[in-house]
Design an enzyme around this catalytic site. Structure first.
Site: not given
Length: 267
Positions: A89, A144
């Site tokens: 990701s 993230k």
């Protein structure tokens, strides 16, 4: 498995055993030895004294492991903690199998396990790569990029990220990168932080209306924009879920021999 909890329990148990031996059990062993020598009227030989004064194995192990476990706990909780990247990701910034280091004091000192902040220092900034506890499952750590700060207005439409009504600048680097065929490699400028992202031009992806980030929360996204489970899907990251700032890759391991050729700072 919550390694932080296991480490805290191990430190508590070994420390308690060591303390009890220092203030009670050790004294009792020495008292028994003194009483036996007094009853015999002479000093026992060295071999007999060692056997009578020998520490039980739980005490011996606790005395050996407690200092080591305590140092590991302090370093891991307040200085730096290692993590392994389990998914793609955050590509191209981070690859599956990268081992990273996370600064635990950049955003303030926190107690292990309960994650309560003891000392306030810096707040996350736009562009930071942040590790946090997944709000839907706090036992799982996510990594993230911070996109929205408290009070920011965030919108994502047509592959374009908007912060406070302004489009975040990006430029095309490669239309069909070898490492991600069929997608686009772009450089995005988020605040003062330039970083690379992947976008799939054939996939419309999620369209997100403008949202305002609540106080005490952050909006995060993965750099692999069309292959990231992030705030676009499950919401904001509470401040109390923050673990630290990822700052370096120190090793890569994909099941074969570990590689140190990809050691680098994280931007």
């Amino acid at each position: 498995m919550d390694f932080s909890l296991l480490l805290v329990v191990a430190v508590a148990v070994t420390g308690m055993v060591w303390l009890l031996d220092a203030v009670w059990w050790g004294r009792a062993r020495r008292a028994r030895l003194a009483a036996m020598e007094a009853g015999n009227g002479e000093r026992l030989d060295d071999d007999s004294r060692r056997k009578l004064a020998r520490e039980p194995w739980p005490v011996d192990y606790s005395r050996s492991f407690f200092p080591v476990l305590l140092v590991v706990l302090v370093l891991r909780s307040f200085v730096v903690e290692p993590f392994q990247i389990p998914s793609g990701s955050m590509r191209p910034t981070l690859e599956v199998g990268d081992f990273i280091l996370v600064n635990k004091f950049t955003y303030g000192l926190r107690l292990p396990v309960i994650n309560t902040r003891l000392v306030e220092m810096n707040d996350p900034e736009r562009g930071d790569v942040m590790v946090f506890r997944f709000p839907q499952e706090p036992s799982v750590n996510f990594i993230k990029r911070v996109v929205g700060l408290p009070g920011d207005r965030i919108r994502y439409e047509g592959k374009q990220l908007y912060v406070n009504g302004e489009a975040v600048p990006s430029s095309l680097l490669e239309a069909d990168p070898r490492d991600q065929p069929g997608e686009q490699l772009l450089e995005e400028l988020l605040g003062d932080q330039a970083h690379q992202i992947y976008n799939n031009p054939r996939d419309p992806g999620p369209q997100m209306r403008e949202l305002e980030v609540p106080e005490g929360h952050y909006f995060t996204m993965g750099d692999n924009r069309d292959h990231s489970n992030d705030s676009r899907y499950w919401g904001f990251v509470p401040e109390e879920n923050i673990v630290g700032q990822a700052f370096a890759v120190w090793m890569h391991w994909d099941g074969g021999l570990p590689s140190f050729g990809s050691v680098r700072r994280i931007h």
